[in-house]
Scaffold this active site. Structure first.
Site, PDB file in Angstrom:
ATOM      1  N   GLU A  32       0.955  -0.841   0.021  1.00 36.78           N
ATOM      2  CA  GLU A  32       0.221  -0.527   0.227  1.00 36.78           C
ATOM      3  C   GLU A  32       0.407   1.340   0.252  1.00 36.78           C
ATOM      4  OE1 GLU A  32      -0.659  -2.553   1.865  1.00 36.78           O
ATOM      5  OE2 GLU A  32      -2.440  -3.506   0.712  1.00 36.78           O
ATOM      6  N   GLN A  34      -7.282  -0.753  -1.770  1.00 37.00           N
ATOM      7  CA  GLN A  34      -8.196  -2.345  -1.550  1.00 37.00           C
ATOM      8  C   GLN A  34      -9.384  -1.864  -0.659  1.00 37.00           C
ATOM      9  OE1 GLN A  34      -7.336  -6.741  -1.853  1.00 37.00           O
ATOM     10  NE2 GLN A  34      -6.952  -6.322  -4.149  1.00 37.00           N
ATOM     11  N   TYR A  63      -7.226  -1.058   5.034  1.00 34.64           N
ATOM     12  CA  TYR A  63      -5.798  -1.060   4.653  1.00 34.64           C
ATOM     13  C   TYR A  63      -4.589   0.137   4.037  1.00 34.64           C
ATOM     14  CZ  TYR A  63      -7.164  -5.916   5.105  1.00 34.64           C
ATOM     15  OH  TYR A  63      -7.871  -6.993   5.427  1.00 34.64           O
ATOM     16  N   HIS A  91     -12.453  -5.593   8.269  1.00 29.86           N
ATOM     17  CA  HIS A  91     -12.774  -5.074   5.939  1.00 29.86           C
ATOM     18  C   HIS A  91     -14.161  -4.698   6.689  1.00 29.86           C
ATOM     19  CE1 HIS A  91     -10.265  -8.787   5.252  1.00 29.86           C
ATOM     20  NE2 HIS A  91     -10.172  -8.023   4.466  1.00 29.86           N
TER      21      HIS A  91
END
Ligand SMILES: Cc1ncc(C[n+]2csc(CCOP(=O)(O)OP(=O)(O)O)c2C)c(N)n1
Ligand SMILES: [Mg+2]
Length: 816
Positions: A538, A560, A564, A605
């Protein structure tokens, strides 16, 4: 005796070579004198901190020779000699930096914002327009965090590859000539221990970009020896596996001693050639360097280097070694003639003396230029205070401040304002013309000086995203409902057509067109340089974006998942967010970061760490669209502007139906503007992103019990509500609830401060303003995990109901 190889290779006459050598030596001496005098300036209190390039002079001369117009440097605080050798830093400017002169003309690196030793050239004119970067030598603005220069370096190098290989960009006269530009990195040996170094090295090897990485190895990182920094104490040794061979792409690796002028020139020329023509990355491990004055002005190296090391550093000082080499140089020509650089040491002694004198004179000039401006301001203030005192019944007190101010030999602006502001306090009860003059002076003077320190956090040009005219999405007559991701995909398709300099890349962004298929089919259509996959890394994905944006491209870097982003947050915060500010508007990176978050599944997530983000990236716009139509509109707006931004799409929104606009690529969502998505009377609820759908659900239930809420979508957290619309709603409903999925006191606290304090919403409130957020822990997995971690429609209902119960307990009877 030296052979004639070097001359033959460079195809120059001995006379030219000699002049070049002596000029190089002069630059090295000047640079060294700057370091020596610079340290004295700090120790005597004229400057606050000093970190200098002594001990690293000679390799930088070689680097400067190989460095061509259009090339970019991304380096660190030791590179003053290089900057001097390419003609982008003179002695007076060097000292102006040390004194923190706030005039960009005097201190072109940062207008006094960065401590000395942080270098930059100007990519932009004063009005923010691009200069022709191919006709100048470019240095991207340094940052202090060790290895923080690495991610950006990758993008600076990759831009050459893009310009060389993307047909629509072949003609980009301001930015590239066929992609022939090399990006040159410099780093200290110890800083190669950072993850960012290894991440960048690997990525550049994968991408095969023209990046030449120099490691200045002096065996130390402040006091810590290489044995604690690097396996085998050698970066070139451990990077051997990166060496290219017949079957694999990779790096070319050179090892050279930092005091060996001739070898260095040879190595740098080879490196330049390899990177420039074949786009192969190169590592140059420059060993045996020294630190004659220790790390910085904060300490002394005698504390951690033993006598033998200190003696070795004396013996192998690169400037001394170069001097000895010049002194002893003899070249026998074919006809037996012996050529020398100098007839006697006297010539070098003259250069040494001249360098000392020149540095001392320019240092004084820098100090005077710095001080004269402030002294003039001080004198004005003294005169004003004198006149004020004459008319005040507190004359003696005001006069004391006046006299103290006048007595300061080397005043700073703080001294001036302290005297003025403290004097004003004595005039509270008084009324006379000079007092008004004093009040005015303090206001205008503070404002003028404040600007010197606070300008250019965001764009001040005509291309500021706040100036992009909005345009509404338009729809065909018959309703055309599609999955949200189709809107994204078709909008990106239009954008890639419209902006040839646009590139999109990230993990899974290329071949499959991102995990949610918002880029489906676009790699096939626009090629794998414009829509591409990256490794899982990243920080350097953001670095690629920063570097390419600095070279005139318009990258969209995909992270993504929002969770992250933390890997990239450091570089966003330290590099991207500060770039415009730290260069006083002379470099920019209008990078767009695309990510998705707020609500999916589980601890990593479903996070919405918005408070952490907005607090770390002031200088980057932070946009939180509630659906894909809004998100696409933000990209359309951003591409018309010249600023960095992050767009956080709703992770659970790609499969929700939305109406497909017909003006894709053109319609624009306004930045810094809220939207009322439901009108109501009893309470204002403000939120953003996925949470709005939950609030809308709760609103229906609340309506059934007679409570009418007004829902506002913040849409844009940085900047937030520039027209102060939210307070108008609060003035109507007299109640405010902020809801989000961040931790308690995260972005909700920010919104509360904006509305209650900055928009003066407090005066309209009839109930205590409230927030409703996620729990302090990360969201647990599963539907129940979500229900017990994040605000639910029931939570919203009950929170609102409870507030209304407090207002009218008879009408809204307590639930519990
Ligand atoms: C992320 C980060 N950690 C720590 C520091 C403090 N620091 C500044 S320079 C330095 C040592 C760097 O050594 P090296 O890379 O060998 O460069 P040198 O100064 O020796 O040329 C350290 C630890 C920093 N600036 N940034
Ligand atoms: Mg070091």
């Amino acid at each position: 005796m030296t052979n004639t190889d070097t001359l033959q290779k460079q195809n120059i006459s001995f006379e030219d070579f000699k002049n070049e050598v002596l000029e190089d030596y002069r630059i090295a001496r000047v640079s060294r004198e700057c370091s020596l005098l610079g340290r004295r300036e700090v120790l005597s209190g004229k400057a606050k901190f000093g970190i200098f390039g002594d001990g690293k002079e000679v390799p930088q001369l070689a680097l400067a020779k190989a460095f061509k117009n259009g090339d970019f440097r991304s380096g660190y605080y030791r590179d003053q000699t290089f900057m001097m050798a390419i003609g982008e830093l003179n002695i007076q400017q060097f000292f102006a930096g040390l004194y923190a002169h706030t005039d960009i003309k005097e201190e072109p690196m940062s207008a006094g914002r960065q401590m000395g030793g942080h270098f930059a050239t100007h990519s932009l004119n004063e009005d923010g327009s691009w200069k022709n970067l191919t006709q100048q030598k470019n240095s991207s603005a340094d940052i202090s965090p060790t290895a923080g220069q690495m991610p950006r370096l990758l993008g600076l190098a990759q831009a050459s590859k893009v310009y060389r290989n993307v047909a629509v960009l072949k003609n980009s006269p301001n930015f590239s000539e066929e992609g022939n530009e090399v990006a040159w990195g410099t780093i200290g040996n110890a800083s190669t221990s950072e993850g960012l170094f290894f991440e960048t090295i690997n990525a550049a090897g994968v991408l095969q970009v023209p990046m030449v990485m120099s490691v200045w190895d002096d065996e130390y990182g402040i006091s810590v020896h290489a044995k604690h920094q690097t396996t085998k104490e050698s970066i070139s040794e451990i990077l051997k596996g990166f060496q290219r061979d017949e079957t694999h792409d990779g790096y070319e690796i050179f090892i050279v001693n930092g005091w060996d002028y001739v070898q260095l020139i040879d190595v740098y020329n080879q490196a330049s050639e390899i990177a420039r023509t074949s786009h192969v990355p190169v590592l140059i491990h420059v060993k045996e360097l020294t630190q004659p004055q220790g790390h910085s002005t904060s300490g002394s190296h005698e504390r951690y280097k033993d006598a033998a090391r200190l003696q070795w550093e004396k013996d192998f000082d690169c400037v001394t070694k170069m001097r000895d080499w010049i002194l002893n140089f003899e070249l026998e020509t074919e006809n037996g003639e012996v050529l020398k650089f100098i007839d006697s040491e006297e010539e070098l002694i003259i250069i040494d003396k001249e360098a000392k004198k020149e540095v001392s004179t320019a240092k004084r000039a820098a100090w005077n230029a710095f001080l004269d401006e402030i002294k003039t301001e001080r004198n004005t203030a003294v005169t004003l205070l004198e006149r004020v005192a004459e008319n005040s019944s507190n004359k003696t007190f005001v006069l004391k401040h006046r006299n103290d101010l006048e007595a300061i030999v080397e005043p700073i602006r703080k001294d001036i304002l302290v005297a003025l502001r403290k004097s004003l306090r004595f005039l509270k009860e008084e009324k006379f013309a000079e007092k008004i003059e004093l009040q005015q002076f303090i206001k205008t003077y503070s404002k003028r000086i404040q600007y010197k320190y606070s300008s250019h956090l965001t764009s001040e040009t005509e291309k500021s995203v706040l100036k992009v005219p909005p345009e509404k999405p338009r729809y065909q007559e018959e309703k055309n409902l599609v999955d949200g991701r189709i809107i994204m995909r078709d909008n990106f398709d239009m954008l890639l057509e419209k902006h040839p300099e646009l590139l999109i890349f990230g993990e899974d962004a290329g071949f499959i067109g991102d995990v949610n298929q918002g880029l489906e089919g676009l790699q096939e259509k626009f090629g794998d340089l414009r829509v591409s996959d990256t490794g899982i890394r990243e920080a350097t994905i953001i670095g690629q974006g920063i570097g390419m944006a600095m070279r005139g491209l318009r990258p969209i870097a995909e992270i993504q998942y929002l969770d992250y982003l933390l890997y990239a947050l450091q570089i966003m915060s330290d590099d991207l967010a500060t770039l415009l500010y730290r260069t006083h508007g002379r470099q920019k990176a209008p990078l767009i970061i695309r990510t998705r978050g707020h609500r999916l599944e589980g601890i990593w997530h479903a996070g919405s760490p918005m408070g952490g983000i907005i607090n770390n990236v002031r200088g980057i716009h932070v946009l939180v669209p509630r659906n894909m139509t809004k998100a696409a509109g933000f990209y359309n707006t951003l591409l018309e502007g010249d600023e960095p931004a992050i767009v956080i799409e709703c992770l659970n929104g790609y499969r929700l139906k939305e109406e497909l606009p017909i003006n894709l690529g053109d319609y624009k969502t306004e930045i810094g503007v809220v939207e009322t998505i439901k009108e109501g009377e009893d309470m204002t609820i403000i939120s953003y992103g996925s949470t709005l759908r939950i609030i809308e659900e709760a609103a229906k239930d609340l309506a059934q019990v007679g409570i009418s809420i007004e829902i506002i979508d913040a849409q844009s957290l940085l900047p937030f509500d520039i027209h102060h619309e939210t307070v108008k709603s609060v003035a109507k409903t007299n109640r405010l609830l902020v809801v989000d999925e961040d931790v308690p006191g995260g972005a909700s606290a920010y919104l509360l401060q904006e509305i209650v304090e900055n928009q003066n919403g407090y005066q309209y409130l009839d109930s205590k303003p409230a927030t409703l957020t996620s729990k302090a822990h990360r969201p647990a997995y599963g539907t129940d995990g979500d229900y017990f971690s994040k605000p639910s429609a029931e939570d919203v209902f009950e929170k609102v109901y409870e507030m209304m119960n407090e207002v009218n307990p008879t009408k809204y009877k307590s639930l519990y």
